[in-house]
Design a protein around this motif. Structure first.
Motif, PDB file in Angstrom:
ATOM      1  N   ALA A 164      69.956 105.039  22.037  1.00  8.32           N
ATOM      2  CA  ALA A 164      69.560 104.351  20.808  1.00  8.32           C
ATOM      3  C   ALA A 164      70.766 103.720  20.128  1.00  8.32           C
ATOM      4  O   ALA A 164      70.623 102.811  19.332  1.00  8.32           O
ATOM      5  N   TRP A 165      71.941 104.241  20.473  1.00  7.80           N
ATOM      6  CA  TRP A 165      73.121 103.705  19.790  1.00  7.80           C
ATOM      7  C   TRP A 165      73.544 102.331  20.301  1.00  7.80           C
ATOM      8  O   TRP A 165      74.271 101.616  19.667  1.00  7.80           O
ATOM      9  N   LEU A 166      73.044 101.961  21.466  1.00  4.44           N
ATOM     10  CA  LEU A 166      73.319 100.616  21.965  1.00  4.44           C
ATOM     11  C   LEU A 166      72.084  99.759  21.713  1.00  4.44           C
ATOM     12  O   LEU A 166      71.069  99.905  22.380  1.00  4.44           O
ATOM     13  N   ARG A 167      72.188  98.884  20.729  1.00  2.51           N
ATOM     14  CA  ARG A 167      71.013  98.100  20.339  1.00  2.51           C
ATOM     15  C   ARG A 167      70.973  96.777  21.091  1.00  2.51           C
ATOM     16  O   ARG A 167      71.933  96.386  21.756  1.00  2.51           O
TER      17      ARG A 167
ATOM     18  N   ASP B 180      73.753  94.504  20.285  1.00  2.67           N
ATOM     19  CA  ASP B 180      75.030  94.839  20.913  1.00  2.67           C
ATOM     20  C   ASP B 180      75.129  94.244  22.316  1.00  2.67           C
ATOM     21  O   ASP B 180      76.184  93.770  22.740  1.00  2.67           O
ATOM     22  N   ILE B 181      74.011  94.303  23.023  1.00  3.86           N
ATOM     23  CA  ILE B 181      74.001  93.766  24.384  1.00  3.86           C
ATOM     24  C   ILE B 181      74.066  92.240  24.358  1.00  3.86           C
ATOM     25  O   ILE B 181      74.813  91.616  25.111  1.00  3.86           O
TER      26      ILE B 181
ATOM     27  N   PHE C   9      75.421  90.540  22.013  1.00  5.28           N
ATOM     28  CA  PHE C   9      76.790  90.233  21.609  1.00  5.28           C
ATOM     29  C   PHE C   9      77.746  90.328  22.803  1.00  5.28           C
ATOM     30  O   PHE C   9      78.567  89.441  23.036  1.00  5.28           O
ATOM     31  N   ALA C  10      77.602  91.391  23.580  1.00  7.84           N
ATOM     32  CA  ALA C  10      78.491  91.588  24.730  1.00  7.84           C
ATOM     33  C   ALA C  10      78.352  90.451  25.742  1.00  7.84           C
ATOM     34  O   ALA C  10      79.340  89.937  26.252  1.00  7.84           O
ATOM     35  N   ASP C  11      77.115  90.033  25.994  1.00  9.47           N
ATOM     36  CA  ASP C  11      76.878  89.057  27.057  1.00  9.47           C
ATOM     37  C   ASP C  11      77.036  87.607  26.627  1.00  9.47           C
ATOM     38  O   ASP C  11      77.337  86.741  27.438  1.00  9.47           O
TER      39      ASP C  11
ATOM     40  N   PHE D  38      80.968  88.046  23.143  1.00 10.75           N
ATOM     41  CA  PHE D  38      82.228  88.712  23.447  1.00 10.75           C
ATOM     42  C   PHE D  38      82.855  88.212  24.749  1.00 10.75           C
ATOM     43  O   PHE D  38      84.066  88.255  24.907  1.00 10.75           O
TER      44      PHE D  38
ATOM     45  N   PHE E 234      76.686  89.971  12.772  1.00 12.18           N
ATOM     46  CA  PHE E 234      75.956  91.228  12.646  1.00 12.18           C
ATOM     47  C   PHE E 234      75.250  91.363  11.306  1.00 12.18           C
ATOM     48  O   PHE E 234      74.457  92.265  11.111  1.00 12.18           O
TER      49      PHE E 234
END
Lengths: 192, 330
Positions: free
Chosen positions: A2-5, A8-9, A11-13, A16, A48
């Motif tokens: 649950a901590w990886l929303r 976040d994914i 944003f990473a792909d 970032f 964010f």
């Protein structure tokens, strides 16, 4: 997890992966590393703070535009007018109409940097990270295999992640950075 | 925005601690959610850490690592053979530059000095026989002799020196300043009969036109003008300005336009001149590429409404009625 929303994914792909470009661009506008880093961090934070992130057509261009706008805000407040900055900002042209093609999550040079850094880690740190992340063993099994406690595994992995985060934020060797590195390398060779 | 850099690093560490604790099942998830949702900065930093975390699990990175392990193992077996070869290849590459400029005179009995020079706007690195390096700025000339000592003469212009340790003392000679240099990084600039020796690292024992030697420590500069010598400490920003040319940049830091133009002119075959005398008072800041004087001229126009035109072999600056960049005033 649950901590990886989703954000976040996303944003990473989509954001970032361009961090080097964001940093380079921010440095180009701000000239000072601290100020550039501040611009990048503030731009990311603005992403964010949004609810509509999923609807952004081209997240990279969008981020570049936030960086530019933040630079302009600062520039207007600054006391000494830096003429090269005004020219740079005026000349910016990020095409943010077209969405980016689906890019591979991590490009090849970045991939090599990650592999390089992992390879150069102290052996125990590297082993812990390798067992947890690449072999995917649960922390308890990593601890057992390495004959250490789970909390020591955790410490190794925290240090490893810190090392990676710090090193990947540094500019990849290019242009001026490369040139400076050459001098520094020469300097290091001498002291051996 | 008020948060400084320490705060940024600190935030990164907090995010790393959270993430690894979460991954190990050792974290209070509610406390984490409260931490993250308190500030978009935290959410953003956490996401950056998470992005790096994801990369460490990338299967392609894993494949790359396995591949390299195989290569490393085979290299280790040949280490004895491989190492010296690597070094000699590097040494050879370093030597080539020196040979290219030095070969002509190396085999002559007299004079035994080798030399290198640069044209206006040119910049080059010379590898010296002991592994030290000299980087010549625009319109510069150096000579060296390394047979019974390590002596280098800066005859004209400006040179950066990266000195490596050696059995014999390294001596640099010039009209205004002679100095013995320790291993380290130095910059010697000659100008109008005077000179300036900047010590970025290491130290120098310098003599000015035969006067007694004075010690110049790191982060200090020795300035000689009209026979008077002065040593003073220089802040990192001033060192950055003095050595910017080494990576092809020129930095103006609130400098008057006439001085800025004089500085840029060192690199230009066609010199810039001020068409209006009152332009000299304009103060400007900024970083420019030495190789791109056009950007400098464009910025003068955008920022100050100062136009330029070619007039024979000169570039004349004049007060134009062009638009000031809207950003300059708010």
């Amino acid at each position: 997890m649950a901590w990886l929303r989703d954000i976040d994914i996303w944003f990473a792909d989509h954001v970032f992966v361009f961090q080097q470009e964001h940093r380079r661009y921010a440095l180009y506008l701000a000239k000072q590393p601290e100020e550039a880093e501040e611009l990048v961090q503030e731009a990311y934070a603005r992403l964010f703070a949004r609810d509509d992130w999923a609807g952004i057509a081209n997240p990279h261009a969008f981020t570049m535009r936030i960086i530019r706008n933040l630079a302009i805000e600062r520039f207007r407040r600054a006391e000494v007018v830096r003429i090269d900055q005004s020219a740079a900002i005026a000349a910016l042209d990020v095409a943010d109409g077209a969405p980016t093609p689906d890019i591979v999550a991590m490009d090849r040079s970045e991939l090599h940097r990650v592999a390089d850094l992992m390879q150069e880690m102290p052996p125990r740190m590297r082993e812990a990270l390798y067992l947890r992340r690449i072999e995917g063993l649960p922390p308890a099994q990593v601890a057992e295999k390495m004959n250490i406690s789970v909390s020591t595994v955790e410490t190794h992995i925290k240090r490893a992640l810190r090392l990676l985060v710090t090193a990947l934020a540094r500019p990849a060797t290019q242009g001026m950075a490369e040139h400076i590195a050459q001098w520094e390398k020469a300097e290091k060779l001498e002291t051996i | 925005m008020g948060e400084g850099r320490e705060a940024g690093d600190d935030l990164t560490n907090q995010a790393i601690d959270w993430l690894v604790a979460l991954d190990h099942g050792n974290a209070d998830e509610d406390a984490f959610q409260a931490w993250r949702s308190a500030d978009p900065r935290r959410a953003a930093v956490f996401a950056q850490v998470a992005a790096t975390w994801r990369r460490t699990g990338d299967r392609r990175a894993a494949a790359l690592l396995d591949q390299r392990d195989a290569v490393t193992r085979s290299l280790d077996e040949n280490e004895e053979a491989a190492r010296p070869r690597l070094i000699s290849r590097r040494a050879m590459a370093a030597g080539v530059a020196a040979l290219a400029v030095g070969a002509g005179s190396v085999f002559l009995a007299w004079p035994r000095r080798a030399y290198a020079e640069t044209a206006v706007g040119e910049r080059r690195v010379v590898a010296l026989p002991d592994g030290s390096r000299a980087m010549l700025n625009t319109d510069s000339r150096v000579a060296w002799r390394f047979d019974d000592g390590r002596d280098l003469w800066v005859e004209r212009g400006e040179t950066a020196l990266l000195i490596r340790a050696g059995d014999k003392p390294f001596r640099v000679h010039s009209d205004p300043i002679d100095a013995r240099l320790s291993p380290g990084s130095f910059n010697l600039r000659l100008e109008g009969g005077g000179g300036e020796l900047l010590v970025s690292s290491g130290r120098a024992a310098a003599a000015c036109r035969g006067a007694l030697a004075e010690a110049v420590a790191a982060d200090h500069v020795l300035t000689v003008t009209a026979g008077a010598a002065q040593i003073k400490r220089v802040p990192p920003s001033a060192i950055a300005i003095a050595t910017a040319w080494q990576h092809g940049e020129i930095i103006f830091d609130g400098m008057r336009l006439d001085q800025a133009v004089a500085e840029f002119n060192r690199y230009l075959p066609d010199k810039i001149v001020l068409g209006d005398r009152d332009l000299a008072q304009t103060r400007l800041g900024g970083n420019f590429r030495i190789a791109a004087p056009g950007d400098f001229l464009a910025a003068l126009y955008d920022g100050f409404g100062i136009g330029s035109r070619h007039d024979g072999d000169r570039i004349v600056l004049y007060r134009a009625s062009g638009p000031r960049a809207s950003l300059n005033r708010s």
